[in-house]
Design a protein around this motif. Structure first.
Motif, PDB file in Angstrom:
ATOM      1  N   VAL A 163      -5.207  -0.621   7.612  1.00  0.00           N
ATOM      2  CA  VAL A 163      -5.854  -1.992   7.132  1.00  0.00           C
ATOM      3  C   VAL A 163      -6.868  -1.627   5.893  1.00  0.00           C
ATOM      4  O   VAL A 163      -6.900  -2.320   5.084  1.00  0.00           O
ATOM      5  CB  VAL A 163      -6.589  -2.671   8.293  1.00  0.00           C
ATOM      6  N   ILE A 164      -7.463  -0.548   6.308  1.00  0.00           N
ATOM      7  CA  ILE A 164      -8.567  -0.088   5.108  1.00  0.00           C
ATOM      8  C   ILE A 164      -7.949   0.372   3.704  1.00  0.00           C
ATOM      9  O   ILE A 164      -8.266  -0.169   2.772  1.00  0.00           O
ATOM     10  CB  ILE A 164      -9.546   0.993   5.585  1.00  0.00           C
ATOM     11  N   ILE A 165      -6.726   1.045   3.909  1.00  0.00           N
ATOM     12  CA  ILE A 165      -5.971   1.347   2.725  1.00  0.00           C
ATOM     13  C   ILE A 165      -5.468   0.377   1.879  1.00  0.00           C
ATOM     14  O   ILE A 165      -5.361   0.256   0.770  1.00  0.00           O
ATOM     15  CB  ILE A 165      -4.846   2.480   3.010  1.00  0.00           C
ATOM     16  N   VAL A 166      -4.726  -0.568   2.829  1.00  0.00           N
ATOM     17  CA  VAL A 166      -3.805  -1.768   1.742  1.00  0.00           C
ATOM     18  C   VAL A 166      -4.988  -2.857   1.355  1.00  0.00           C
ATOM     19  O   VAL A 166      -4.812  -3.053   0.302  1.00  0.00           O
ATOM     20  CB  VAL A 166      -3.128  -2.310   2.914  1.00  0.00           C
ATOM     21  N   ILE A 167      -6.230  -2.863   1.834  1.00  0.00           N
ATOM     22  CA  ILE A 167      -7.092  -3.563   1.485  1.00  0.00           C
ATOM     23  C   ILE A 167      -7.829  -3.068   0.160  1.00  0.00           C
ATOM     24  O   ILE A 167      -8.145  -3.760  -0.821  1.00  0.00           O
ATOM     25  CB  ILE A 167      -8.221  -4.008   2.458  1.00  0.00           C
ATOM     26  N   SER A 205       1.433  -6.299   2.723  1.00  0.00           N
ATOM     27  CA  SER A 205       1.074  -4.917   2.053  1.00  0.00           C
ATOM     28  C   SER A 205       1.137  -3.731   2.972  1.00  0.00           C
ATOM     29  O   SER A 205       1.427  -2.745   2.202  1.00  0.00           O
ATOM     30  CB  SER A 205      -0.585  -5.181   1.870  1.00  0.00           C
ATOM     31  N   ILE A 206       1.253  -3.623   4.281  1.00  0.00           N
ATOM     32  CA  ILE A 206       1.262  -2.410   4.938  1.00  0.00           C
ATOM     33  C   ILE A 206       3.047  -2.291   4.880  1.00  0.00           C
ATOM     34  O   ILE A 206       3.296  -0.827   4.657  1.00  0.00           O
ATOM     35  CB  ILE A 206       0.996  -2.800   6.378  1.00  0.00           C
ATOM     36  N   TYR A 207       3.680  -3.268   4.937  1.00  0.00           N
ATOM     37  CA  TYR A 207       5.237  -2.986   4.738  1.00  0.00           C
ATOM     38  C   TYR A 207       5.481  -2.402   3.396  1.00  0.00           C
ATOM     39  O   TYR A 207       6.223  -1.400   3.224  1.00  0.00           O
ATOM     40  CB  TYR A 207       5.822  -4.427   4.961  1.00  0.00           C
ATOM     41  N   GLY A 208       5.017  -2.875   2.412  1.00  0.00           N
ATOM     42  CA  GLY A 208       5.029  -2.073   0.935  1.00  0.00           C
ATOM     43  C   GLY A 208       4.617  -0.738   1.003  1.00  0.00           C
ATOM     44  O   GLY A 208       5.183  -0.132   0.163  1.00  0.00           O
ATOM     45  N   LEU A 209       3.399  -0.681   1.502  1.00  0.00           N
ATOM     46  CA  LEU A 209       3.005   0.821   1.590  1.00  0.00           C
ATOM     47  C   LEU A 209       3.767   1.766   2.215  1.00  0.00           C
ATOM     48  O   LEU A 209       3.998   2.826   1.704  1.00  0.00           O
ATOM     49  CB  LEU A 209       1.462   0.814   2.175  1.00  0.00           C
ATOM     50  N   LEU A 210       4.150   1.365   3.506  1.00  0.00           N
ATOM     51  CA  LEU A 210       5.205   2.075   4.072  1.00  0.00           C
ATOM     52  C   LEU A 210       6.447   2.626   3.489  1.00  0.00           C
ATOM     53  O   LEU A 210       7.172   3.505   3.907  1.00  0.00           O
ATOM     54  CB  LEU A 210       5.198   1.860   5.622  1.00  0.00           C
ATOM     55  N   THR A 211       6.986   1.532   2.885  1.00  0.00           N
ATOM     56  CA  THR A 211       8.216   1.825   2.091  1.00  0.00           C
ATOM     57  C   THR A 211       8.349   1.975   0.781  1.00  0.00           C
ATOM     58  O   THR A 211       9.422   2.236   0.278  1.00  0.00           O
ATOM     59  CB  THR A 211       9.037   0.198   2.546  1.00  0.00           C
ATOM     60  N   GLY A 212       7.075   2.205   0.149  1.00  0.00           N
ATOM     61  CA  GLY A 212       7.200   2.706  -1.075  1.00  0.00           C
ATOM     62  C   GLY A 212       7.090   1.522  -2.199  1.00  0.00           C
ATOM     63  O   GLY A 212       7.276   1.884  -3.358  1.00  0.00           O
ATOM     64  N   LYS A 213       7.346   0.285  -1.650  1.00  0.00           N
ATOM     65  CA  LYS A 213       7.474  -0.852  -2.504  1.00  0.00           C
ATOM     66  C   LYS A 213       5.796  -1.217  -3.203  1.00  0.00           C
ATOM     67  O   LYS A 213       4.917  -0.791  -2.515  1.00  0.00           O
ATOM     68  CB  LYS A 213       7.782  -2.177  -2.018  1.00  0.00           C
ATOM     69  N   ARG A 214       6.158  -2.093  -4.082  1.00  0.00           N
ATOM     70  CA  ARG A 214       4.714  -2.326  -4.735  1.00  0.00           C
ATOM     71  C   ARG A 214       3.896  -3.285  -3.756  1.00  0.00           C
ATOM     72  O   ARG A 214       4.560  -4.376  -3.417  1.00  0.00           O
ATOM     73  CB  ARG A 214       4.893  -3.103  -6.133  1.00  0.00           C
ATOM     74  N   ILE A 215       2.842  -3.084  -3.464  1.00  0.00           N
ATOM     75  CA  ILE A 215       1.894  -3.941  -2.447  1.00  0.00           C
ATOM     76  C   ILE A 215       0.979  -5.024  -3.516  1.00  0.00           C
ATOM     77  O   ILE A 215       0.260  -5.829  -2.870  1.00  0.00           O
ATOM     78  CB  ILE A 215       1.078  -3.208  -1.822  1.00  0.00           C
ATOM     79  N   ASN A 216       0.734  -4.769  -4.857  1.00  0.00           N
ATOM     80  CA  ASN A 216      -0.022  -5.649  -5.592  1.00  0.00           C
ATOM     81  C   ASN A 216       0.745  -7.044  -5.707  1.00  0.00           C
ATOM     82  O   ASN A 216       0.677  -7.402  -6.899  1.00  0.00           O
ATOM     83  CB  ASN A 216      -0.408  -4.733  -6.639  1.00  0.00           C
ATOM     84  N   GLN A 217       1.163  -7.790  -4.847  1.00  0.00           N
ATOM     85  CA  GLN A 217       1.729  -9.061  -4.931  1.00  0.00           C
ATOM     86  C   GLN A 217       0.973  -9.867  -4.843  1.00  0.00           C
ATOM     87  O   GLN A 217      -0.096 -10.069  -4.786  1.00  0.00           O
ATOM     88  CB  GLN A 217       2.680  -8.982  -3.950  1.00  0.00           C
ATOM     89  N   GLU A 218       1.486 -11.143  -5.226  1.00  0.00           N
ATOM     90  CA  GLU A 218       0.709 -12.532  -5.555  1.00  0.00           C
ATOM     91  C   GLU A 218       0.122 -13.036  -3.939  1.00  0.00           C
ATOM     92  O   GLU A 218       1.025 -12.965  -2.893  1.00  0.00           O
ATOM     93  CB  GLU A 218       1.768 -13.568  -5.790  1.00  0.00           C
ATOM     94  N   ILE A 219      -0.949 -13.132  -3.542  1.00  0.00           N
ATOM     95  CA  ILE A 219      -1.684 -13.247  -2.413  1.00  0.00           C
ATOM     96  C   ILE A 219      -1.820 -14.788  -2.585  1.00  0.00           C
ATOM     97  O   ILE A 219      -2.604 -15.301  -3.516  1.00  0.00           O
ATOM     98  CB  ILE A 219      -2.783 -12.498  -2.266  1.00  0.00           C
TER      99      ILE A 219
END
Length: 323
Positions: free
Chosen positions: A49-53, A306-320
């Motif tokens: 949670v800390i990392i993705v935020i 965002s956690i899914y993106g982090l674990l799968t290597g996909k971009r997590i800087n998506q539209e929120i």
């Protein structure tokens, strides 16, 4: 720590306490295994949670800043409690120095107080977002949020200094064995020979003002939020408001119910064994830091994606989508 011997009128210096963590017979191994699992889940969940935020700039809104800080507090709480508890139960490392005991007691009190106030801040944040949506960006600014979370540890440290002062005044003339898994202020008072009611009065006042007070603020905020949500005609927005509120309320219940139970049970006259109290104490202190990141991960699609993106290597800087 001073131990007074009334017979000889001598004061004996006792440098340590013994933690008597009574567990239900035959359950020590299971308890240790559960604690290890809980600790690992707490570490991994809160770190994610800390990392993705931190990594996703679209998650740098007030609500997610609060969630990130709650994860930091949960991480600290698990670390200060669980390893020592495992050492006590599994390795019979029951001896704790006087200084270590006081530091542990004061550290736990500070973390619990900061979590209680942070949950109140989060409730106010949701209240403003739902009741005054157009004014929300100007009222709940990132600067205000960071000032609030920065002041939290200073406020908790200063307001709880009375616990520290009173704990150092206690004397022990019968035993230095604490019937608990951790150093706890109430246990120290009950074990000591001090009969002055001020020691327990302090606990009652602090619980009412700094414990029940934030809880009432949280409940009042959510009652007002529910009323406002029911008046919202758009079905999608209505369900989104309720979903967000339910997430926060589940976290609040996980934090408040166990300690409330520990206060209510003795007054109800219900006979509970020491092992039973220890079970409630353990659950109340180690379960919330584990379930909080799980709750937010499953119920908050932004954090989950965002956690899914982090674990799968996909971009997590998506539209929120702003809530």
């Amino acid at each position: 720590i001073k131990q007074k011997n009334n017979m000889a009128n001598i004061t004996i210096i006792i440098p340590e306490f013994v933690l008597d963590c009574e567990i239900i017979p035959g359950q020590r191994g299971l308890t240790v295994a559960a604690l290890v699992i809980v600790y690992m889940v707490s570490i991994v969940g809160n770190m994610l949670v800390i990392i993705v935020i931190k990594m996703n700039h679209k998650l740098h809104s007030p609500m997610f800043i609060f969630i990130g800080n709650l994860a930091v507090l949960d991480l600290a709480n698990s670390t200060i409690i669980i390893p020592k508890m495992i050492a006590v139960i599994h390795f019979d490392s029951t001896v704790i120095s006087y200084t270590g005991c006081i530091v542990q007691m004061y550290g736990i009190l500070n973390l619990e107080q900061m979590v209680a106030l942070l949950l109140a801040f989060m409730a106010v944040d949701r209240y403003v977002a739902v009741v005054y949506p157009l004014r929300y960006p100007s009222i709940i600014t990132k600067k205000l949020v960071w000032i609030s979370v920065s002041v939290l540890p200073i406020f908790a440290f200063l307001i709880l200094l009375s616990y520290l002062v009173f704990a150092t005044e206690l004397s022990f003339c019968q035993t230095n064995v604490l019937p608990y898994c951790l150093c706890d202020y109430a246990t120290l008072v009950h074990t000591s020979c001090n009969t002055d009611p001020k020691y327990l009065s302090l606990l009652s006042i602090m619980v009412l003002v700094l414990g029940v007070g934030p809880l009432l603020l949280i409940l009042c905020s959510y009652v007002r939020i529910v009323i406002a949500a029911l008046n919202i005609k758009a079905g999608d927005r209505n369900s989104k408001v309720f979903s967000t509120c339910v997430t926060h309320l589940v976290v609040v219940l996980c934090f408040y119910l166990p300690p409330l139970g520990s206060y209510i049970l003795p007054g109800s006259g219900l006979q509970v064994s020491s092992a039973g109290y220890n079970a409630v104490f353990i659950a109340g202190n180690v379960v919330p830091p584990m379930v909080n990141p799980v709750i937010y991960s499953f119920r908050n699609k932004e954090i989950k994606s965002s956690i899914y993106g982090l674990l799968t290597g996909k971009r997590i800087n998506q539209e929120i989508t702003h809530h």
